[in-house]
Design a protein around this motif. Structure first.
Motif, PDB file in Angstrom:
ATOM      1  N   VAL A 153       0.644  -1.387  -0.218  1.00 24.39           N
ATOM      2  CA  VAL A 153      -0.109  -0.140   0.406  1.00 24.39           C
ATOM      3  C   VAL A 153       1.522   0.778  -0.060  1.00 24.39           C
ATOM      4  O   VAL A 153       0.090   2.193  -0.850  1.00 24.39           O
ATOM      5  CB  VAL A 153      -1.029  -0.361   1.030  1.00 24.39           C
ATOM      6  CG1 VAL A 153      -1.734   1.452   1.434  1.00 24.39           C
ATOM      7  CG2 VAL A 153      -1.511  -1.422   1.115  1.00 24.39           C
ATOM      8  N   ALA A 154       2.095   1.191   0.312  1.00 20.72           N
ATOM      9  CA  ALA A 154       2.556   2.962   0.162  1.00 20.72           C
ATOM     10  C   ALA A 154       3.437   2.676  -0.529  1.00 20.72           C
ATOM     11  O   ALA A 154       3.936   4.077  -1.417  1.00 20.72           O
ATOM     12  CB  ALA A 154       4.549   1.762   0.701  1.00 20.72           C
ATOM     13  N   ARG A 175     -17.886   1.013  10.251  1.00 20.05           N
ATOM     14  CA  ARG A 175     -16.874   2.242  10.371  1.00 20.05           C
ATOM     15  C   ARG A 175     -16.320   1.204  10.858  1.00 20.05           C
ATOM     16  O   ARG A 175     -16.588   0.199  11.854  1.00 20.05           O
ATOM     17  CB  ARG A 175     -17.026   3.293  11.050  1.00 20.05           C
ATOM     18  CG  ARG A 175     -18.153   4.572  10.376  1.00 20.05           C
ATOM     19  CD  ARG A 175     -18.155   5.975  10.690  1.00 20.05           C
ATOM     20  NE  ARG A 175     -19.068   7.204  10.238  1.00 20.05           N
ATOM     21  CZ  ARG A 175     -18.542   7.633   9.111  1.00 20.05           C
ATOM     22  NH1 ARG A 175     -17.264   8.035   8.481  1.00 20.05           N
ATOM     23  NH2 ARG A 175     -19.440   8.606   8.812  1.00 20.05           N
ATOM     24  N   LEU A 176     -14.314   1.344  10.730  1.00 20.07           N
ATOM     25  CA  LEU A 176     -14.164   0.616  11.582  1.00 20.07           C
ATOM     26  C   LEU A 176     -12.433   1.691  11.845  1.00 20.07           C
ATOM     27  O   LEU A 176     -11.969   2.279  11.127  1.00 20.07           O
ATOM     28  CB  LEU A 176     -12.974   0.024  10.072  1.00 20.07           C
ATOM     29  CG  LEU A 176     -14.311  -1.566   9.589  1.00 20.07           C
ATOM     30  CD1 LEU A 176     -13.265  -1.797   8.715  1.00 20.07           C
ATOM     31  CD2 LEU A 176     -14.133  -2.457  11.035  1.00 20.07           C
ATOM     32  N   THR A 177     -12.036   0.885  13.483  1.00 23.63           N
ATOM     33  CA  THR A 177     -10.618   1.931  13.528  1.00 23.63           C
ATOM     34  C   THR A 177      -9.874   1.502  14.433  1.00 23.63           C
ATOM     35  O   THR A 177      -9.674  -0.103  14.112  1.00 23.63           O
ATOM     36  CB  THR A 177     -11.628   2.475  14.969  1.00 23.63           C
ATOM     37  OG1 THR A 177     -11.305   1.771  15.755  1.00 23.63           O
ATOM     38  CG2 THR A 177     -12.840   3.486  15.148  1.00 23.63           C
ATOM     39  N   SER A 178      -8.448   1.522  14.185  1.00 24.00           N
ATOM     40  CA  SER A 178      -7.706   0.861  14.502  1.00 24.00           C
ATOM     41  C   SER A 178      -7.851  -0.130  15.309  1.00 24.00           C
ATOM     42  O   SER A 178      -7.191  -1.023  15.623  1.00 24.00           O
ATOM     43  CB  SER A 178      -6.322   1.945  14.713  1.00 24.00           C
ATOM     44  OG  SER A 178      -7.277   2.189  16.534  1.00 24.00           O
ATOM     45  N   GLU A 203      -5.652  -1.601   7.665  1.00 19.81           N
ATOM     46  CA  GLU A 203      -4.748  -1.210   8.656  1.00 19.81           C
ATOM     47  C   GLU A 203      -3.899  -0.541   7.165  1.00 19.81           C
ATOM     48  O   GLU A 203      -3.069   1.000   7.707  1.00 19.81           O
ATOM     49  CB  GLU A 203      -4.272  -1.964   9.051  1.00 19.81           C
ATOM     50  CG  GLU A 203      -3.062  -1.554  10.231  1.00 19.81           C
ATOM     51  CD  GLU A 203      -2.206  -2.475  11.316  1.00 19.81           C
ATOM     52  OE1 GLU A 203      -1.800  -2.216  12.903  1.00 19.81           O
ATOM     53  OE2 GLU A 203      -1.618  -3.464  10.357  1.00 19.81           O
ATOM     54  N   ALA A 204      -3.342  -0.806   6.256  1.00 17.41           N
ATOM     55  CA  ALA A 204      -1.860  -0.294   5.553  1.00 17.41           C
ATOM     56  C   ALA A 204      -2.395   0.900   5.004  1.00 17.41           C
ATOM     57  O   ALA A 204      -1.946   1.788   5.081  1.00 17.41           O
ATOM     58  CB  ALA A 204      -1.448  -1.036   5.131  1.00 17.41           C
ATOM     59  N   ILE A 205      -3.731   0.598   4.676  1.00 14.35           N
ATOM     60  CA  ILE A 205      -4.845   1.955   4.073  1.00 14.35           C
ATOM     61  C   ILE A 205      -5.516   2.890   4.862  1.00 14.35           C
ATOM     62  O   ILE A 205      -4.773   4.833   4.565  1.00 14.35           O
ATOM     63  CB  ILE A 205      -6.256   1.593   3.622  1.00 14.35           C
ATOM     64  CG1 ILE A 205      -5.855   0.575   2.246  1.00 14.35           C
ATOM     65  CG2 ILE A 205      -7.169   2.856   2.721  1.00 14.35           C
ATOM     66  CD1 ILE A 205      -7.411   0.019   1.765  1.00 14.35           C
ATOM     67  N   MET A 206      -5.047   2.624   6.448  1.00 15.30           N
ATOM     68  CA  MET A 206      -5.589   3.982   6.530  1.00 15.30           C
ATOM     69  C   MET A 206      -4.058   4.462   8.294  1.00 15.30           C
ATOM     70  O   MET A 206      -4.444   5.591   7.769  1.00 15.30           O
ATOM     71  CB  MET A 206      -5.616   3.339   8.377  1.00 15.30           C
ATOM     72  CG  MET A 206      -7.359   2.839   8.389  1.00 15.30           C
ATOM     73  SD  MET A 206      -8.212   1.859   9.649  1.00 15.30           S
ATOM     74  CE  MET A 206      -8.297   2.785  11.200  1.00 15.30           C
ATOM     75  N   ASP A 207      -3.160   3.613   7.619  1.00 19.30           N
ATOM     76  CA  ASP A 207      -1.337   4.542   8.078  1.00 19.30           C
ATOM     77  C   ASP A 207      -1.481   5.204   7.010  1.00 19.30           C
ATOM     78  O   ASP A 207      -0.386   6.378   6.513  1.00 19.30           O
ATOM     79  CB  ASP A 207      -0.918   3.296   8.441  1.00 19.30           C
ATOM     80  CG  ASP A 207      -0.967   2.690   9.738  1.00 19.30           C
ATOM     81  OD1 ASP A 207      -1.608   2.811  10.661  1.00 19.30           O
ATOM     82  OD2 ASP A 207      -0.516   1.478   9.954  1.00 19.30           O
ATOM     83  N   VAL A 263      -5.780   8.304   8.953  1.00 12.89           N
ATOM     84  CA  VAL A 263      -6.854   8.276   8.383  1.00 12.89           C
ATOM     85  C   VAL A 263      -7.245   7.841   9.677  1.00 12.89           C
ATOM     86  O   VAL A 263      -6.251   6.842  10.241  1.00 12.89           O
ATOM     87  CB  VAL A 263      -8.532   8.067   7.639  1.00 12.89           C
ATOM     88  CG1 VAL A 263      -7.940   9.113   6.309  1.00 12.89           C
ATOM     89  CG2 VAL A 263      -7.881   6.190   7.223  1.00 12.89           C
ATOM     90  N   ALA A 264      -7.869   7.843  11.366  1.00  8.82           N
ATOM     91  CA  ALA A 264      -8.294   7.202  12.506  1.00  8.82           C
ATOM     92  C   ALA A 264     -10.050   6.383  11.925  1.00  8.82           C
ATOM     93  O   ALA A 264      -9.634   5.417  12.552  1.00  8.82           O
ATOM     94  CB  ALA A 264      -8.892   8.816  12.987  1.00  8.82           C
ATOM     95  N   GLU A 265     -10.077   6.477  11.515  1.00  7.38           N
ATOM     96  CA  GLU A 265     -11.255   5.352  11.150  1.00  7.38           C
ATOM     97  C   GLU A 265     -11.349   5.680   9.267  1.00  7.38           C
ATOM     98  O   GLU A 265     -11.733   6.555   8.253  1.00  7.38           O
ATOM     99  CB  GLU A 265     -12.696   6.151  11.985  1.00  7.38           C
ATOM    100  CG  GLU A 265     -13.270   6.347  11.190  1.00  7.38           C
ATOM    101  CD  GLU A 265     -14.714   7.561  11.956  1.00  7.38           C
ATOM    102  OE1 GLU A 265     -15.158   6.497  13.145  1.00  7.38           O
ATOM    103  OE2 GLU A 265     -15.617   8.180  11.673  1.00  7.38           O
ATOM    104  N   VAL A 266     -12.589   3.998   8.947  1.00  3.71           N
ATOM    105  CA  VAL A 266     -13.201   4.656   8.479  1.00  3.71           C
ATOM    106  C   VAL A 266     -14.642   4.072   7.222  1.00  3.71           C
ATOM    107  O   VAL A 266     -14.944   3.181   8.157  1.00  3.71           O
ATOM    108  CB  VAL A 266     -12.115   3.290   6.616  1.00  3.71           C
ATOM    109  CG1 VAL A 266     -10.796   3.820   6.342  1.00  3.71           C
ATOM    110  CG2 VAL A 266     -11.921   1.840   7.339  1.00  3.71           C
TER     111      VAL A 266
END
Length: 316
Positions: A194-195, A227-230, A270-274, A278-281
């Protein structure tokens, strides 16, 4: 231009894990499902195992598509659109599949590019409405992930990544449940893949696809919040590492094949959020099938030539 005020359309998505039919009514921008059915054919597994589907597999696929075309017509759809995604881009016998599908169903199979797939997913999420803020939509699939970015002042852009939950699981996971070391490898591999994604700056990130949707089913209040958070992802990693896919499937009403790729799906999310800070999706219901039905309803036979334009939305 075709009118999309009212009508019935159908789309069949040939993905890495499943082949999925949607027959739906179209009322302006709204999709009203009539038939929603899928079958697990494991096209992505065929890619990884031997690189081709083979004669028996092609015959089975044509039978499924012929049945789905019949269901769609029985449901009132005059237009049935077959779209192929990552496995069709990679299978060595893809050209034979396309030929045999058309011969067996009298319908073309459209093998989509990464960009075309991403734009259709974006249309499915927005329902073809013009966006009001900068939006990134990511379709987390079994064999690949597609990204589409659009904003009120930004032209639609699309990109594809060859990272998917089935693909990652097949490469890095032997155990069921996966070991802590295997989960760590999944997270590192997803982050590396994802990087390479473009440096968009979205106000909102929306995910679609089975790996993301199934995470909602296993984390607390996931289906209610969408929604999803870490913290949710940490919970998903713990669940995936603690129980076998059969147990997870029974406990959370998932198919075992979906439960098996849960950890890899969490790693990609997780990789997309990082990557985008963003804190949530948000996880949306609409996706490639809804986008295909809407695009065909609005643009008719020329829908593939107009996807980038359609990705900006339209007024009805």
């Amino acid at each position: 231009m075709a009118s999309d005020s009212r009508g019935i359309g159908a789309a069949v998505d040939l993905g890495s894990t499943s082949v999925h039919l949607l027959v739906a009514g179209v009322v302006d921008h709204r999709i009203e499902p009539i038939v929603d059915e899928s079958v697990f054919l494991g096209l992505g597994e065929a890619v990884e195992a031997k690189g081709l589907l083979g004669g028996v597999g092609r015959l089975g696929l044509v039978d499924v598509l012929a049945r789905y075309a019949s269901l769609a017509r029985d449901g009132g759809s005059s237009a049935v659109t077959f779209v192929g995604t990552e496995p069709l881009r990679r299978l060595a016998d893809a050209s034979r599949i396309v030929h045999e599908v058309e011969r067996g169903t009298s319908l073309p199979l459209h093998v989509l590019s990464h960009d075309e797939e991403a734009f259709l997913v974006l249309i499915g999420v927005t329902e073809g409405r013009p966006v009001e803020h900068d939006l990134l939509v990511v379709d987390v699939g079994g064999g690949s992930s597609e990204l589409a970015f659009v904003g009120p002042e930004h032209r639609a852009e699309a990109s594809g990544l060859r990272v998917g939950a089935t693909r990652l699981t097949g490469r890095f996971v032997a155990g069921d449940p996966p070991s802590s070391a295997e989960v760590a490898v999944l997270r590192a591999a997803a982050a590396e893949a994802v990087a390479a994604a473009p440096s968009f700056r979205p106000a909102e990130v929306v995910l679609v696809g089975g790996p993301a949707s199934n995470l909602l089913k296993v984390v607390p209040d996931g289906l209610a919040s969408r929604r999803l958070t870490s913290g949710d992802l940490d919970a998903a990693f713990r669940i995936a590492a603690a129980e076998s896919s059969e147990v997870i499937a029974a406990r959370h009403v998932l198919r075992p094949a979906r439960a098996r790729i849960l950890a890899a799906g969490a790693a990609i999310v997780e990789a997309i959020m990082d990557r985008y800070g963003v804190a949530e999706v948000r996880v949306a219901d609409g996706g490639i099938r809804e986008g295909t039905v809407l695009a065909v309803a609005h643009a008719g036979a020329g829908w593939r030539d107009r996807l980038e334009h359609l990705a900006h939305g339209w007024v009805v």
